[in-house]
Design an enzyme around this catalytic site. Structure first.
Site, PDB file in Angstrom:
ATOM      1  N   ARG A 142      -4.106 -13.778   5.723  1.00 44.51           N
ATOM      2  CA  ARG A 142      -4.085 -13.767   7.191  1.00 44.51           C
ATOM      3  C   ARG A 142      -5.179 -14.649   7.777  1.00 44.51           C
ATOM      4  O   ARG A 142      -4.964 -15.306   8.792  1.00 44.51           O
ATOM      5  CB  ARG A 142      -4.261 -12.336   7.712  1.00 44.51           C
ATOM      6  CG  ARG A 142      -2.958 -11.546   7.756  1.00 44.51           C
ATOM      7  CD  ARG A 142      -3.161 -10.136   8.252  1.00 44.51           C
ATOM      8  NE  ARG A 142      -1.959  -9.343   8.014  1.00 44.51           N
ATOM      9  CZ  ARG A 142      -1.059  -9.041   8.955  1.00 44.51           C
ATOM     10  NH1 ARG A 142      -1.226  -9.427  10.191  1.00 44.51           N
ATOM     11  NH2 ARG A 142       0.010  -8.331   8.658  1.00 44.51           N
TER      12      ARG A 142
ATOM     13  N   HIS B  88       5.562 -17.152   0.275  1.00 44.46           N
ATOM     14  CA  HIS B  88       5.468 -15.762   0.756  1.00 44.46           C
ATOM     15  C   HIS B  88       6.404 -15.583   1.951  1.00 44.46           C
ATOM     16  O   HIS B  88       6.606 -16.518   2.735  1.00 44.46           O
ATOM     17  CB  HIS B  88       4.018 -15.518   1.166  1.00 44.46           C
ATOM     18  CG  HIS B  88       3.636 -14.088   1.395  1.00 44.46           C
ATOM     19  ND1 HIS B  88       4.032 -13.385   2.507  1.00 44.46           N
ATOM     20  CD2 HIS B  88       2.879 -13.226   0.663  1.00 44.46           C
ATOM     21  CE1 HIS B  88       3.524 -12.156   2.456  1.00 44.46           C
ATOM     22  NE2 HIS B  88       2.823 -12.039   1.343  1.00 44.46           N
TER      23      HIS B  88
ATOM     24  N   ASP C 118      -6.633  -2.935  -1.534  1.00 37.82           N
ATOM     25  CA  ASP C 118      -7.237  -3.054  -0.208  1.00 37.82           C
ATOM     26  C   ASP C 118      -6.216  -3.303   0.896  1.00 37.82           C
ATOM     27  O   ASP C 118      -6.554  -3.848   1.944  1.00 37.82           O
ATOM     28  CB  ASP C 118      -8.234  -4.217  -0.238  1.00 37.82           C
ATOM     29  CG  ASP C 118      -7.603  -5.475  -0.838  1.00 37.82           C
ATOM     30  OD1 ASP C 118      -6.360  -5.585  -0.800  1.00 37.82           O
ATOM     31  OD2 ASP C 118      -8.345  -6.336  -1.346  1.00 37.82           O
TER      32      ASP C 118
ATOM     33  N   GLU D 254      -8.945  -0.392  -8.852  1.00 32.83           N
ATOM     34  CA  GLU D 254      -9.530  -1.678  -8.435  1.00 32.83           C
ATOM     35  C   GLU D 254     -10.583  -1.446  -7.340  1.00 32.83           C
ATOM     36  O   GLU D 254     -10.585  -2.047  -6.264  1.00 32.83           O
ATOM     37  CB  GLU D 254      -8.463  -2.673  -7.950  1.00 32.83           C
ATOM     38  CG  GLU D 254      -8.935  -4.120  -7.914  1.00 32.83           C
ATOM     39  CD  GLU D 254      -7.866  -5.066  -7.369  1.00 32.83           C
ATOM     40  OE1 GLU D 254      -7.662  -5.122  -6.150  1.00 32.83           O
ATOM     41  OE2 GLU D 254      -7.232  -5.767  -8.196  1.00 32.83           O
TER      42      GLU D 254
ATOM     43  N   GLU E  25      -8.895  -7.031   4.549  1.00 29.28           N
ATOM     44  CA  GLU E  25      -8.985  -6.289   3.284  1.00 29.28           C
ATOM     45  C   GLU E  25     -10.393  -5.809   2.968  1.00 29.28           C
ATOM     46  O   GLU E  25     -10.575  -4.749   2.368  1.00 29.28           O
ATOM     47  CB  GLU E  25      -8.452  -7.160   2.135  1.00 29.28           C
ATOM     48  CG  GLU E  25      -6.947  -7.377   2.149  1.00 29.28           C
ATOM     49  CD  GLU E  25      -6.475  -8.447   3.125  1.00 29.28           C
ATOM     50  OE1 GLU E  25      -7.346  -9.112   3.758  1.00 29.28           O
ATOM     51  OE2 GLU E  25      -5.251  -8.608   3.282  1.00 29.28           O
TER      52      GLU E  25
HETATM   53  C1  UD1 Z   1      -0.263  -7.831   2.713  1.00 29.82           C
HETATM   54  C2  UD1 Z   1      -1.666  -7.231   2.608  1.00 29.82           C
HETATM   55  C3  UD1 Z   1      -2.576  -8.171   1.836  1.00 29.82           C
HETATM   56  C4  UD1 Z   1      -1.964  -8.570   0.511  1.00 29.82           C
HETATM   57  C5  UD1 Z   1      -0.565  -9.124   0.728  1.00 29.82           C
HETATM   58  C6  UD1 Z   1       0.085  -9.407  -0.592  1.00 29.82           C
HETATM   59  C7  UD1 Z   1      -2.501  -5.875   4.472  1.00 29.82           C
HETATM   60  C8  UD1 Z   1      -3.180  -5.868   5.779  1.00 29.82           C
HETATM   61  N1  UD1 Z   1      -2.228  -7.073   3.939  1.00 29.82           N
HETATM   62  O1  UD1 Z   1      -0.358  -8.994   3.513  1.00 29.82           O
HETATM   63  O2  UD1 Z   1      -3.817  -7.519   1.596  1.00 29.82           O
HETATM   64  O3  UD1 Z   1      -2.786  -9.541  -0.084  1.00 29.82           O
HETATM   65  O4  UD1 Z   1       0.223  -8.151   1.426  1.00 29.82           O
HETATM   66  O5  UD1 Z   1       1.204 -10.225  -0.456  1.00 29.82           O
HETATM   67  O6  UD1 Z   1      -2.205  -4.838   3.944  1.00 29.82           O
HETATM   68  N2  UD1 Z   1       7.526  -9.946   4.806  1.00 29.82           N
HETATM   69  C9  UD1 Z   1       8.878  -9.899   4.559  1.00 29.82           C
HETATM   70  N3  UD1 Z   1       9.316  -9.356   3.375  1.00 29.82           N
HETATM   71  C10 UD1 Z   1       8.480  -8.885   2.431  1.00 29.82           C
HETATM   72  C11 UD1 Z   1       7.098  -8.959   2.673  1.00 29.82           C
HETATM   73  C12 UD1 Z   1       6.644  -9.475   3.867  1.00 29.82           C
HETATM   74  O7  UD1 Z   1       9.690 -10.325   5.374  1.00 29.82           O
HETATM   75  O8  UD1 Z   1       8.942  -8.424   1.386  1.00 29.82           O
HETATM   76  C13 UD1 Z   1       7.045 -10.504   6.089  1.00 29.82           C
HETATM   77  C14 UD1 Z   1       7.343  -9.586   7.286  1.00 29.82           C
HETATM   78  O9  UD1 Z   1       7.632 -10.371   8.398  1.00 29.82           O
HETATM   79  C15 UD1 Z   1       6.014  -8.850   7.470  1.00 29.82           C
HETATM   80  C16 UD1 Z   1       5.041  -9.949   7.142  1.00 29.82           C
HETATM   81  O10 UD1 Z   1       5.622 -10.654   6.044  1.00 29.82           O
HETATM   82  O11 UD1 Z   1       5.843  -8.320   8.761  1.00 29.82           O
HETATM   83  C17 UD1 Z   1       3.640  -9.512   6.833  1.00 29.82           C
HETATM   84  O12 UD1 Z   1       3.586  -8.501   5.861  1.00 29.82           O
HETATM   85  P1  UD1 Z   1       2.203  -7.650   5.712  1.00 29.82           P
HETATM   86  O13 UD1 Z   1       2.339  -6.710   4.575  1.00 29.82           O
HETATM   87  O14 UD1 Z   1       1.808  -7.089   7.035  1.00 29.82           O
HETATM   88  O15 UD1 Z   1       1.116  -8.743   5.428  1.00 29.82           O
HETATM   89  P2  UD1 Z   1       0.880  -9.698   4.215  1.00 29.82           P
HETATM   90  O16 UD1 Z   1       0.331 -10.949   4.777  1.00 29.82           O
HETATM   91  O17 UD1 Z   1       2.044  -9.717   3.325  1.00 29.82           O
HETATM   92  N1  UDP Z   2       3.520 -13.042  -7.593  1.00 33.66           N
HETATM   93  C1  UDP Z   2       4.862 -12.914  -7.891  1.00 33.66           C
HETATM   94  N2  UDP Z   2       5.751 -13.829  -7.352  1.00 33.66           N
HETATM   95  C2  UDP Z   2       5.347 -14.838  -6.549  1.00 33.66           C
HETATM   96  C3  UDP Z   2       3.967 -14.949  -6.242  1.00 33.66           C
HETATM   97  C4  UDP Z   2       3.081 -14.023  -6.774  1.00 33.66           C
HETATM   98  O1  UDP Z   2       5.270 -12.027  -8.636  1.00 33.66           O
HETATM   99  O2  UDP Z   2       6.196 -15.619  -6.106  1.00 33.66           O
HETATM  100  C5  UDP Z   2       2.597 -12.044  -8.135  1.00 33.66           C
HETATM  101  C6  UDP Z   2       1.393 -12.565  -8.870  1.00 33.66           C
HETATM  102  O3  UDP Z   2       1.661 -12.682 -10.230  1.00 33.66           O
HETATM  103  C7  UDP Z   2       0.326 -11.534  -8.589  1.00 33.66           C
HETATM  104  C8  UDP Z   2       0.728 -10.950  -7.269  1.00 33.66           C
HETATM  105  O4  UDP Z   2       2.065 -11.346  -7.020  1.00 33.66           O
HETATM  106  O5  UDP Z   2       0.340 -10.490  -9.545  1.00 33.66           O
HETATM  107  C9  UDP Z   2      -0.170 -11.442  -6.175  1.00 33.66           C
HETATM  108  O6  UDP Z   2       0.339 -11.058  -4.946  1.00 33.66           O
HETATM  109  P1  UDP Z   2      -0.124 -11.724  -3.601  1.00 33.66           P
HETATM  110  O7  UDP Z   2      -0.662 -13.079  -3.861  1.00 33.66           O
HETATM  111  O8  UDP Z   2       1.019 -11.582  -2.647  1.00 33.66           O
HETATM  112  O9  UDP Z   2      -1.268 -10.719  -3.104  1.00 33.66           O
HETATM  113  P2  UDP Z   2      -2.827 -10.596  -3.411  1.00 33.66           P
HETATM  114  O10 UDP Z   2      -3.016 -10.526  -4.885  1.00 33.66           O
HETATM  115  O11 UDP Z   2      -3.500 -11.773  -2.779  1.00 33.66           O
HETATM  116  O12 UDP Z   2      -3.205  -9.335  -2.708  1.00 33.66           O
END
Ligand code: UD1
Ligand code: UDP
Length: 374
Positions: free
Chosen positions: A218, A248, A99, A121, A135
């Site tokens: 978020r 994160h 999602d 999924e 999502e």
């Molecule tokens: C995204 C997904 C969410 C998912 C989550 C898993 C959307 C809208 N959201 O949310 O559904 O649960 O990923 O973790 O698709 N960033 C880094 N390095 C990284 C990753 C993220 O610096 O490797 C920082 C950046 O500043 C980036 C911010 O995190 O802009 C947000 O990343 P984004 O993918 O937009 O949102 P998530 O909250 O990670």
């Molecule tokens: N995960 C990981 N390292 C971490 C935290 C989570 O590998 O430090 C893995 C976890 O095992 C799971 C996935 O990341 O499979 C979940 O990702 P996240 O919580 O970012 O996203 P969501 O599942 O909520 O979309």
């Protein structure tokens, strides 16, 4: 090569990569398919961690991530970038998972080109469009587009049928997260040094009960994150508890957690762990506190109680099985629910039963068969 189906698997974030690498492996090993992989780079470091562990080398990498990216700028970049890749690849199928913005944009770009999309999924629904945000809407959009819906459970399949999705296109495959978990557990058994990075903390916190934490939603930014930090601070004040929290990379999460929790004796704030280390963390923990989707599936599979810091869940199976509990984002409630598990052995035992409503580890195999015949 004539006759082989060309499958373009698209993903961009950590959880999509974890849940799709088993399918990428299965497609690569099957001569009926030409598997192609496009990563959007919606995540960077957290995506790359999974690619490295799973040995996946993408054919395309759009590298779209910007610091603190907005949903609209992200979605615009994804839509045009993914469209270009689809024009180049001309796949028979596009596969998306879950999602995220990447999954939603890939489904739309495929639809604009009349390429059938398979949704892995499929059918998760919380029932409200603000939790999880955005999502819930992303997955509903994908649900209206997909030509093949791979539902992890019967509950998810039923949700799709209620939305009048053609029942012939809905299949219960299990969740590929269990395939991923089995794969990584086998790798760790072969090479225990894959999880050596936690050894120092294991020693530092020996004799304490470890609570594993993740948080990133978020809709929890701001007050929700503050409340989660406050709950962790109170729990970690207990001498018998230690918190391990890989934070994160989203700045909206890190700023709060660093400000509230850095330097506390019983709290280890870590960089995101790679998948083997995170699986090890679940193993070491007596309970998980999380707002993550994937962790709600993995913790029950490993027999660990999981307290879900959200108002609703699209994964009711863990709650129904008794291994997950929704506790919201009120600090007092989170602490009370965690302490109930820490202090009441019977309450703990009732939740700590390995139960696996999400799959048997053979989901990728089933999806491959569906792609071969559909
Ligand atoms: C995204 C997904 C969410 C998912 C989550 C898993 C959307 C809208 N959201 O949310 O559904 O649960 O990923 O973790 O698709 N960033 C880094 N390095 C990284 C990753 C993220 O610096 O490797 C920082 C950046 O500043 C980036 C911010 O995190 O802009 C947000 O990343 P984004 O993918 O937009 O949102 P998530 O909250 O990670
Ligand atoms: N995960 C990981 N390292 C971490 C935290 C989570 O590998 O430090 C893995 C976890 O095992 C799971 C996935 O990341 O499979 C979940 O990702 P996240 O919580 O970012 O996203 P969501 O599942 O909520 O979309």
């Amino acid at each position: 090569m004539g006759g082989r189906k060309r499958i373009l698997t698209v993903f961009g974030t950590r959880p999509e990569a974890i849940k799709l690498f088993p399918l990428v492996h299965a497609l690569a090993a099957d001569p009926r398919f030409e598997g192609r992989v496009c990563v959007s780079g919606q995540h960077r470091a957290m995506l790359d961690q999974v690619l490295t562990v799973a040995g996946v080398a993408p054919d395309h990498d759009l590298d779209v991530m910007q610091p603190d990216q907005s949903l609209d700028a992200l979605t615009a970049a994804l839509l045009t970038g993914l469209g270009r890749v689809m024009d180049e690849e001309r796949p028979d199928w596009v596969v998306v998972q879950g999602d995220t913005a990447t999954a939603m944009a890939a489904a739309i770009a495929a639809y604009y080109r009349r390429i059938p999309a398979a949704h892995v999924e499929a059918g998760l629904r919380s029932g409200g469009i603000r939790h999880p945000w955005p999502e819930e809407v992303n997955r509903r959009i994908i649900g209206t587009i997909a030509a093949l819906h791979c539902a992890p459970t019967e509950t998810a399949a039923a949700a799709l049928r209620r939305e009048t999705v053609d029942p012939a296109t809905i299949h219960v495959t299990g969740n590929t997260v269990i395939d991923a978990l089995h794969w990584i557990t086998a790798r760790i058994a072969e090479r225990p040094q894959l999880v050596a990075g936690l050894a120092e903390l294991e020693q530092r916190f020996a004799g304490k009960r470890i609570v594993g934490v993740t948080s990133h939603r978020r809709e929890n930014f701001g007050d929700g994150m503050e409340a989660i930090a406050e709950a962790i601070r109170r729990l970690a004040a207990r001498p018998d508890v230690a918190v391990i929290f890989p934070v994160h990379l989203n700045p909206n999460v890190r700023q709060v957690m660093n400000a509230e929790l850095a330097g506390l004796d019983n709290v280890a704030l870590l960089e995101p762990l790679d998948y083997p280390h995170f699986a090890r963390l679940i193993d070491l923990s007596c309970l998980m506190l999380t707002d993550s989707g994937g962790v709600q599936e993995e913790a029950p599979a490993l027999g660990k109680p999981v307290l879900v810091m959200r108002e609703t869940t699209e994964r009711p199976e863990g709650v129904e099985a008794g291994t997950a509990r929704l506790v919201g984002t009120d600090a007092a409630r989170i602490v009370a629910e965690a302490e109930r598990l820490l202090d009441d052995a019977a309450a703990y035992a009732a939740m700590a039963r390995a139960h696996n409503p999400f799959g048997d580890g053979r989901s990728a195999e089933r999806i491959v068969e569906l792609l071969s015949t559909t």
